[in-house]
Design a protein around this motif. Structure first.
Motif, PDB file in Angstrom:
ATOM      1  N   LYS A  42      22.131  -0.363  -5.673  1.00  0.00           N
ATOM      2  CA  LYS A  42      20.813   0.169  -5.371  1.00  0.00           C
ATOM      3  C   LYS A  42      20.202  -0.538  -4.170  1.00  0.00           C
ATOM      4  CE  LYS A  42      18.184  -2.685  -8.636  1.00  0.00           C
ATOM      5  NZ  LYS A  42      17.264  -2.642  -9.797  1.00  0.00           N
ATOM      6  N   VAL A  43      19.159   0.075  -3.660  1.00  0.00           N
ATOM      7  CA  VAL A  43      18.419  -0.490  -2.532  1.00  0.00           C
ATOM      8  C   VAL A  43      17.441  -1.538  -3.070  1.00  0.00           C
ATOM      9  CG1 VAL A  43      16.894   0.062  -0.614  1.00  0.00           C
ATOM     10  CG2 VAL A  43      18.639   1.714  -1.322  1.00  0.00           C
ATOM     11  N   GLU A  44      17.474  -2.724  -2.466  1.00  0.00           N
ATOM     12  CA  GLU A  44      16.644  -3.829  -2.947  1.00  0.00           C
ATOM     13  C   GLU A  44      15.667  -4.295  -1.871  1.00  0.00           C
ATOM     14  OE1 GLU A  44      19.341  -6.555  -5.722  1.00  0.00           O
ATOM     15  OE2 GLU A  44      20.295  -6.162  -3.784  1.00  0.00           O
ATOM     16  N   PHE A  45      14.472  -4.532  -2.270  1.00  0.00           N
ATOM     17  CA  PHE A  45      13.427  -5.038  -1.389  1.00  0.00           C
ATOM     18  C   PHE A  45      13.720  -6.481  -0.995  1.00  0.00           C
ATOM     19  CE2 PHE A  45       9.263  -5.787   0.268  1.00  0.00           C
ATOM     20  CZ  PHE A  45       8.830  -7.000  -0.233  1.00  0.00           C
ATOM     21  N   LEU A  46      13.566  -6.784   0.286  1.00  0.00           N
ATOM     22  CA  LEU A  46      13.690  -8.162   0.757  1.00  0.00           C
ATOM     23  C   LEU A  46      12.329  -8.778   1.081  1.00  0.00           C
ATOM     24  CD1 LEU A  46      16.728  -7.996   3.215  1.00  0.00           C
ATOM     25  CD2 LEU A  46      16.681  -8.942   0.910  1.00  0.00           C
ATOM     26  N   VAL A  47      11.576  -8.091   1.969  1.00  0.00           N
ATOM     27  CA  VAL A  47      10.365  -8.708   2.489  1.00  0.00           C
ATOM     28  C   VAL A  47       9.443  -7.637   3.074  1.00  0.00           C
ATOM     29  CG1 VAL A  47      11.377  -9.066   4.780  1.00  0.00           C
ATOM     30  CG2 VAL A  47       9.562 -10.608   3.981  1.00  0.00           C
ATOM     31  N   SER A  48       8.152  -7.900   2.997  1.00  0.00           N
ATOM     32  CA  SER A  48       7.162  -7.077   3.690  1.00  0.00           C
ATOM     33  C   SER A  48       6.370  -7.971   4.631  1.00  0.00           C
ATOM     34  CB  SER A  48       6.236  -6.365   2.699  1.00  0.00           C
ATOM     35  OG  SER A  48       5.561  -7.293   1.886  1.00  0.00           O
ATOM     36  N   PHE A  49       5.816  -7.365   5.666  1.00  0.00           N
ATOM     37  CA  PHE A  49       5.232  -8.144   6.772  1.00  0.00           C
ATOM     38  C   PHE A  49       4.028  -7.401   7.294  1.00  0.00           C
ATOM     39  CE2 PHE A  49       6.066 -11.452   9.884  1.00  0.00           C
ATOM     40  CZ  PHE A  49       5.518 -10.997  11.076  1.00  0.00           C
ATOM     41  N   TYR A  50       2.936  -8.140   7.475  1.00  0.00           N
ATOM     42  CA  TYR A  50       1.707  -7.536   7.998  1.00  0.00           C
ATOM     43  C   TYR A  50       0.916  -8.581   8.738  1.00  0.00           C
ATOM     44  CZ  TYR A  50      -3.132  -5.882   7.986  1.00  0.00           C
ATOM     45  OH  TYR A  50      -4.407  -5.526   8.357  1.00  0.00           O
ATOM     46  N   ASN A  51       0.380  -8.220   9.872  1.00  0.00           N
ATOM     47  CA  ASN A  51      -0.491  -9.106  10.647  1.00  0.00           C
ATOM     48  C   ASN A  51       0.199 -10.437  10.938  1.00  0.00           C
ATOM     49  OD1 ASN A  51      -2.919  -9.584  11.964  1.00  0.00           O
ATOM     50  ND2 ASN A  51      -3.843 -10.553  10.178  1.00  0.00           N
ATOM     51  N   ASN A  52       1.461 -10.328  11.298  1.00  0.00           N
ATOM     52  CA  ASN A  52       2.268 -11.493  11.682  1.00  0.00           C
ATOM     53  C   ASN A  52       2.509 -12.484  10.559  1.00  0.00           C
ATOM     54  OD1 ASN A  52       2.965 -10.926  14.403  1.00  0.00           O
ATOM     55  ND2 ASN A  52       0.865 -11.389  14.999  1.00  0.00           N
ATOM     56  N   GLU A  53       2.414 -11.991   9.341  1.00  0.00           N
ATOM     57  CA  GLU A  53       2.688 -12.855   8.194  1.00  0.00           C
ATOM     58  C   GLU A  53       3.512 -12.105   7.162  1.00  0.00           C
ATOM     59  OE1 GLU A  53      -1.269 -15.726   7.922  1.00  0.00           O
ATOM     60  OE2 GLU A  53      -0.998 -14.075   6.513  1.00  0.00           O
TER      61      GLU A  53
END
Lengths: 116, 116
Positions: A42-53
């Motif tokens: 399955k597809v797995e989430f690694l990371v999310s990113f917003y406003n350079n963080e």
């Protein structure tokens, strides 16, 4: 229709080497993501990113991984010292205003990483 | 934590038949979003349909429709008049909200084959 662009489409690297996967999100999107899909799984989430963080990261996203938005258009995933088990398809995605609009996400076509 | 379960690893039907893919999920949220994504052999992630949990009406998109049973936490996908081009992996996915950077939680996938 706007697209999320990922390069390269396929990368082969030797174990222990550093790799950088590149993504160009849709220009007016604010939120960026990396996902991983080991072949046949399955597809797995690694990371999310917003406003350079980093907004959120999964257990998979350990110290070997890092993300960066080096300029106004690119979003990169770096793996410092690749392992055989890092072989997978890596998807970049972006969304606008946290997913409002017609739908939440636009995925890129993926980078197939093969570690030998 | 949210979980998504697809209990059918593989399905196969004849062209023009109707097929239903099952998905169940677990969450304590009251408002959320559910998606079906199609992944053809090219491994691109393509949005098929989405459902907002606050909407009672089931979403439809041409030959694709869902049966959303909120109380049962069930979200099945029906493909009518199936076509050879529908052959792909299908992933059910959950998103908590559209506020901020939100990850998608995917099921294990169902490999659907449409036979001529």
């Amino acid at each position: 229709e706007p697209e999320v662009t990922q390069t390269p489409s396929h990368q082969v690297t030797q174990m222990g080497q550093e790799v950088i996967l590149r993504c160009v999100p849709i220009s007016n999107h604010l939120y960026f993501y990396w996902y991983r899909q080991i072949l046949g799984q399955k597809v797995e989430f690694l990371v999310s990113f917003y406003n350079n963080e980093i907004s959120e990261k999964s257990e998979i996203f350990d110290d070997q991984f890092s993300v960066e938005r080096p300029d106004g258009s690119n979003f990169t995933l770096k793996i410092r010292s690749t392992k055989l088990e890092d072989s997978a398809m890596y998807f970049c995605a972006s969304s606008e205003l946290g997913g409002r609009g017609t739908y939440g996400y636009t995925f890129g076509s993926g980078t197939r990483l093969t570690v030998v | 934590a949210q979980t998504v379960t697809q209990s059918q690893p593989e399905m196969s039907v004849q062209e023009a038949e109707t097929v239903t893919l099952s998905c169940t999920y677990d969450t304590s949220e009251s408002n959320y979003y559910l998606f079906w994504y199609k992944q053809p052999p090219s491994r691109q992630m393509i949005l098929v349909i989405r459902q907002e949990a606050y909407k009672q009406q089931n979403a439809t998109e041409n030959r694709f429709s869902v049966n959303f049973q909120k109380a049962a936490k069930s979200f099945s996908l029906k493909i009518s008049d199936s076509q050879l081009g529908d052959t792909a992996m299908y992933f059910c996915a959950f998103m908590k909200s559209f506020q901020g950077a939100q990850k998608l939680v995917f099921g294990q996938g169902t490999r659907l084959t449409i036979n001529p």
